[in-house]
Design an enzyme around this catalytic site. Structure first.
Site, PDB file in Angstrom:
ATOM      1  N   ASP A   1       0.835  -1.199   0.000  1.00 31.19           N
ATOM      2  CA  ASP A   1       0.000   0.000   0.000  1.00 31.19           C
ATOM      3  C   ASP A   1       0.877   1.258   0.000  1.00 31.19           C
ATOM      4  OD1 ASP A   1       0.910  -0.077   2.613  1.00 31.19           O
ATOM      5  OD2 ASP A   1      -1.068  -0.072   3.541  1.00 31.19           O
ATOM      6  N   SER A   2       2.196   1.068   0.035  1.00 26.16           N
ATOM      7  CA  SER A   2       3.132   2.170  -0.171  1.00 26.16           C
ATOM      8  C   SER A   2       2.975   2.774  -1.558  1.00 26.16           C
ATOM      9  CB  SER A   2       4.575   1.687   0.020  1.00 26.16           C
ATOM     10  OG  SER A   2       4.827   0.527  -0.755  1.00 26.16           O
TER      11      SER A   2
ATOM     12  N   ASP B   1      -0.716  -6.440  -0.173  1.00 27.44           N
ATOM     13  CA  ASP B   1      -1.044  -5.698   1.041  1.00 27.44           C
ATOM     14  C   ASP B   1      -2.551  -5.513   1.152  1.00 27.44           C
ATOM     15  OD1 ASP B   1       0.447  -4.783   3.174  1.00 27.44           O
ATOM     16  OD2 ASP B   1       1.394  -3.159   2.064  1.00 27.44           O
TER      17      ASP B   1
ATOM     18  N   GLU C   1      -1.476  -5.331   8.764  1.00 31.95           N
ATOM     19  CA  GLU C   1      -0.773  -4.699   9.870  1.00 31.95           C
ATOM     20  C   GLU C   1      -1.500  -4.933  11.188  1.00 31.95           C
ATOM     21  OE1 GLU C   1      -0.090  -0.582   9.057  1.00 31.95           O
ATOM     22  OE2 GLU C   1       0.795  -0.965   7.088  1.00 31.95           O
TER      23      GLU C   1
ATOM     24  N   GLU D   1       8.976  -3.573  11.494  1.00 34.53           N
ATOM     25  CA  GLU D   1       9.332  -2.264  10.943  1.00 34.53           C
ATOM     26  C   GLU D   1       9.600  -1.262  12.059  1.00 34.53           C
ATOM     27  OE1 GLU D   1       7.803   1.287   7.929  1.00 34.53           O
ATOM     28  OE2 GLU D   1       6.661  -0.587   8.057  1.00 34.53           O
TER      29      GLU D   1
END
Length: 275
Positions: free
Chosen positions: A55-56, A94, A126, A193
């Protein structure tokens, strides 16, 4: 040809099981983001083990300030292109913000769509203890899940920005608890992360599943970078990333040379024209 590329060409398609077998091995596995067929093919042929349709894309391709505006439709669209380009690498999609937070049922439904319409072999989401049930339900639907704990960009507003997580005794305990929770829920790997390197090492030694670091030191079982950071396609590179090429400067140079040739009527030449 590099040793990594030679061994990659001999290896069959990377799977969640083959990644788990590489846990604790001397050679860590590699993961890069990819958003289209061209880079998927290039990275796959270079021997990259995992391609993440991240999703970056919101930051790197769409010009957004965060990943939050990215939609499931957009991830499916990019996943389809990446899946077509990968012959060996494991493709992971993602799950964007809003696609799994409402309920585990909705998370399962959207994960199924990513597999069926996007062609991915696994999904990433996430969170830690708060998404344990969702991971369990997606895994029960026969879809492998890559977890993501520590600095989770979709929680940017709660965290007050992109801040290192896991500092101090309480912070360390929280990240460890999240990592243990996603492993217990059935995740096949977990991204760590933005956590201190010694904490990432401790978690890596603690878990039976592979860890993948980004801003988490060298002791994780794998490492991930965003392709735009790797190739110098952004104005700013995070301190935890390494720029391996400056394609942005080369592209600018090529565009300027083209514009000059057009202005001076040097392009197209006879060799580029039809008679």
């Amino acid at each position: 040809m590099s040793t990594v590329t030679q061994s990659a060409k001999r290896e069959h398609r990377v799977t969640t099981r083959s990644l788990q077998r590489r846990k604790g091995k001397a050679e860590a596995f590699s993961m890069l983001t990819a958003y289209d067929h061209v880079f998927s093919r290039i990275f796959d042929e270079a021997g990259i083990d995992v391609l993440l349709v991240g999703d970056s894309v919101g930051n790197t391709v769409q010009g957004e300030d965060s990943t939050l505006p990215v939609t499931l439709d957009e991830i499916v669209y990019h996943s389809r292109m990446v899946s077509r380009g990968a012959r060996r690498a494991l493709v992971v999609g993602d799950m964007p913000f809003g696609s799994y937070q409402v309920s585990p049922e909705e998370g399962v439904r959207n994960a199924i769509r990513l597999v069926k319409d996007g062609g991915v072999a696994a999904v990433k989401l996430e969170g830690g203890r708060n998404v344990k049930e969702t991971i369990e339900r997606i895994v029960a639907a026969e879809i492998p899940v890559m977890a993501h704990v520590g600095l989770t960009p979709q929680a940017i507003h709660r965290m007050g920005g992109y801040r290192v997580q896991g500092r101090g005794e309480t912070g360390r305990e929280q990240v460890i608890a999240d990592a243990l929770a996603v492993e217990a829920a059935g995740a096949f790997a977990v991204v760590l992360e933005g956590v201190p390197a010694d904490l990432a090492k401790e978690i890596t030694e603690m878990l039976a599943i592979p860890t993948i670091g980004i801003g988490a030191g060298v002791d994780c079982d794998g490492q991930v970078l965003v392709l735009h950071d790797l190739l110098g396609l952004t104005d700013w590179t995070p301190s935890f990333a390494k720029q391996y090429a400056n394609l942005g400067a080369l592209a600018s140079q090529a565009a300027r040379a083209y514009a000059d040739d057009v202005a001076q009527r040097k392009f197209p030449g006879d060799e580029h024209s039809f008679s």
